[in-house]
Design a protein around this motif. Structure first.
Motif, PDB file in Angstrom:
ATOM      1  N   LEU A   1       0.811  -1.209   0.000  1.00 47.19           N
ATOM      2  CA  LEU A   1       0.000   0.000   0.000  1.00 47.19           C
ATOM      3  C   LEU A   1       0.852   1.270   0.000  1.00 47.19           C
ATOM      4  CD1 LEU A   1      -2.873  -0.852   2.516  1.00 47.19           C
ATOM      5  CD2 LEU A   1      -2.879  -1.004   0.014  1.00 47.19           C
ATOM      6  N   HIS A   2       0.394   2.251  -0.751  1.00 42.28           N
ATOM      7  CA  HIS A   2       0.980   3.584  -0.774  1.00 42.28           C
ATOM      8  C   HIS A   2       0.587   4.305   0.522  1.00 42.28           C
ATOM      9  CE1 HIS A   2       1.336   7.827  -2.054  1.00 42.28           C
ATOM     10  NE2 HIS A   2       2.226   7.385  -2.909  1.00 42.28           N
ATOM     11  N   PRO A   3       1.392   5.270   1.012  1.00 42.50           N
ATOM     12  CA  PRO A   3       1.037   5.983   2.245  1.00 42.50           C
ATOM     13  C   PRO A   3      -0.366   6.580   2.234  1.00 42.50           C
ATOM     14  CG  PRO A   3       3.303   6.472   1.679  1.00 42.50           C
ATOM     15  CD  PRO A   3       2.741   5.655   0.540  1.00 42.50           C
ATOM     16  N   TYR A   4      -0.813   7.104   1.080  1.00 44.34           N
ATOM     17  CA  TYR A   4      -2.161   7.661   1.010  1.00 44.34           C
ATOM     18  C   TYR A   4      -3.215   6.565   1.194  1.00 44.34           C
ATOM     19  CZ  TYR A   4      -0.183  12.076  -0.668  1.00 44.34           C
ATOM     20  OH  TYR A   4       0.518  13.251  -0.782  1.00 44.34           O
ATOM     21  N   GLN A   5      -2.935   5.397   0.635  1.00 41.28           N
ATOM     22  CA  GLN A   5      -3.874   4.293   0.813  1.00 41.28           C
ATOM     23  C   GLN A   5      -3.944   3.855   2.274  1.00 41.28           C
ATOM     24  OE1 GLN A   5      -2.059   1.742  -2.158  1.00 41.28           O
ATOM     25  NE2 GLN A   5      -3.869   1.933  -3.479  1.00 41.28           N
ATOM     26  N   ARG A   6      -2.809   3.888   2.942  1.00 41.96           N
ATOM     27  CA  ARG A   6      -2.802   3.530   4.365  1.00 41.96           C
ATOM     28  C   ARG A   6      -3.620   4.530   5.178  1.00 41.96           C
ATOM     29  NH1 ARG A   6       0.472  -0.638   5.109  1.00 41.96           N
ATOM     30  NH2 ARG A   6       2.152  -1.017   3.597  1.00 41.96           N
ATOM     31  N   LYS A   7      -3.573   5.792   4.786  1.00 40.98           N
ATOM     32  CA  LYS A   7      -4.398   6.794   5.467  1.00 40.98           C
ATOM     33  C   LYS A   7      -5.888   6.514   5.267  1.00 40.98           C
ATOM     34  CE  LYS A   7      -1.099  10.634   5.497  1.00 40.98           C
ATOM     35  NZ  LYS A   7      -0.854  12.045   5.107  1.00 40.98           N
ATOM     36  N   VAL A   8      -6.244   6.124   4.059  1.00 40.20           N
ATOM     37  CA  VAL A   8      -7.644   5.775   3.792  1.00 40.20           C
ATOM     38  C   VAL A   8      -8.056   4.583   4.646  1.00 40.20           C
ATOM     39  CG1 VAL A   8      -9.250   4.908   2.050  1.00 40.20           C
ATOM     40  CG2 VAL A   8      -7.633   6.722   1.461  1.00 40.20           C
ATOM     41  N   CYS A   9      -7.207   3.577   4.701  1.00 42.98           N
ATOM     42  CA  CYS A   9      -7.526   2.379   5.483  1.00 42.98           C
ATOM     43  C   CYS A   9      -7.673   2.706   6.969  1.00 42.98           C
ATOM     44  CB  CYS A   9      -6.454   1.313   5.275  1.00 42.98           C
ATOM     45  SG  CYS A   9      -6.470   0.580   3.620  1.00 42.98           S
ATOM     46  N   ALA A  10      -6.810   3.564   7.482  1.00 46.05           N
ATOM     47  CA  ALA A  10      -6.915   3.962   8.888  1.00 46.05           C
ATOM     48  C   ALA A  10      -8.202   4.728   9.149  1.00 46.05           C
ATOM     49  CB  ALA A  10      -5.706   4.804   9.280  1.00 46.05           C
ATOM     50  N   ALA A  11      -8.632   5.526   8.169  1.00 45.82           N
ATOM     51  CA  ALA A  11      -9.832   6.335   8.338  1.00 45.82           C
ATOM     52  C   ALA A  11     -11.101   5.490   8.350  1.00 45.82           C
ATOM     53  CB  ALA A  11      -9.918   7.384   7.228  1.00 45.82           C
ATOM     54  N   VAL A  12     -11.137   4.445   7.532  1.00 37.16           N
ATOM     55  CA  VAL A  12     -12.363   3.647   7.427  1.00 37.16           C
ATOM     56  C   VAL A  12     -12.401   2.482   8.407  1.00 37.16           C
ATOM     57  CG1 VAL A  12     -12.576   4.241   4.980  1.00 37.16           C
ATOM     58  CG2 VAL A  12     -11.465   2.098   5.622  1.00 37.16           C
TER      59      VAL A  12
END
Length: 327
Positions: free
Chosen positions: A57-68
């Motif tokens: 995962l890209h860092p932005y994708q990890r942020k999305v995953c943490a948010a949801v």
């Protein structure tokens, strides 16, 4: 991002409860296929079944995953059923009312730049407005600076209770347990009398009149009865090595209803403690006097709002405008 995830989950739960079908159009809320996958320029996530469990995962994708990841959603105060959590892109200065009481119009002063125009129906949570509150900037976009705002919110709860009136936040993963106290507040702006929205250097022996716009984000109006019950905005001083010291200034908040209107009250910062020069913290909080005793809303579980200030001369390091809110 987490506020958007909460609003979208709540919106979907509401339609599931009604047995309605959400189509992928602006009649409801549009889902853009593969937007998450395209956040990673190296390729799609390597775990198709559970994308957030992927190893690439890209860092932005990890942020999305943490948010949801948290299964939080919004309800009315009285039930654990989801609200019709409408949301939209942007609106200047103030949101619009919808039929349910939780979709009440509220002031959104951070969205006051001339470039802000109506984009969407204007009810519920403003997506770009939320970005502004989280950044403390009149621009929602990370690559554009339209000027610092005097308030930054560091907690998702502050965004939810600002845009939705008289609601509760619940955790579906914990039996729909409520997450918020009933008594809450948000600062919407602080006028320090400076051009850059930042507090000036404060000098001992001086008085500094400021104005604070206060939103009652709780479940009940702040009704006062002299002398038994009162609601006031006050502040406490703090410096490393010292405890909290209550300041002498206060402003009445009597009669403020939940959601709107949000009064602009005058408050005087004065009588700075004799703790020497340097960086202090001003913790703004709502103080309540009631038949049950005196207390601060932060003692009930809602965060006080901390602002770092420089006392008696330039501080050695640049001060952040806002500290992380006190738990």
């Amino acid at each position: 991002m987490q506020a958007q995830a909460i609003a979208a989950r709540t919106y979907a739960y509401w339609h599931i409860q009604r047995g309605s079908i959400i189509n992928n159009s602006n009649e409801f809320q549009v889902f853009v296929p593969y937007a998450f996958e395209r956040l990673n320029p190296a390729g799609r996530p390597d775990n198709v079944a559970e994308p957030c469990a992927s190893a690439n995962l890209h860092p932005y994708q990890r942020k999305v995953c943490a948010a949801v990841a948290p299964r939080w959603y919004v309800t009315t105060a009285a039930t654990d059923l989801p609200i019709h959590a409408e949301f939209f892109a942007d609106i200047p200065v103030r949101t619009l009312s919808g039929a349910p009481s939780y979709l009440q119009a509220v002031d959104d002063p951070i969205s006051s730049h001339p470039d802000v125009t109506l984009n969407g129906h204007g009810r519920g949570m403003s997506q770009r407005g939320s970005g502004r509150w989280a950044r403390g900037n009149r621009s929602f976009h990370l690559e554009r600076d339209l000027g610092a705002w005097s308030v930054t919110w560091t907690r998702v709860e502050q965004l939810i209770v600002h845009y939705y009136t008289g609601v509760q936040l619940r955790d579906a993963a914990a039996g729909n347990a409520p997450l918020l106290p009933a008594a809450r507040w948000n600062p919407l702006q602080i006028d320090w009398g400076t051009s850059d929205q930042r507090p000036p250097i404060l000098w001992r022996g001086q008085r500094y009149p400021i104005s604070v716009e206060v939103q009652n984000t709780g479940l009940e109006p702040w009704i006062c009865s002299t002398p038994n019950v009162s609601y006031t905005l006050r502040y406490r001083w703090q410096k490393p090595g010292y405890g909290l010291l209550t300041g002498s200034g206060s402003a009445t908040l009597c009669g403020t209803p939940p959601g709107d209107p949000s009064p602009l009250v005058g408050l005087v910062i004065e009588n700075i403690p004799h703790w020497g020069a340097g960086a202090y913290t001003l913790w703004f909080d709502v103080h309540v006097v009631s038949v049950y005793g005196d207390y601060w809303l932060s003692e009930l579980g809602w965060p006080a709002y901390g602002v770092s200030v420089c006392i008696d001369g330039p501080c050695k390091t640049q001060l952040p405008l806002v500290l992380r809110t006190e738990s």
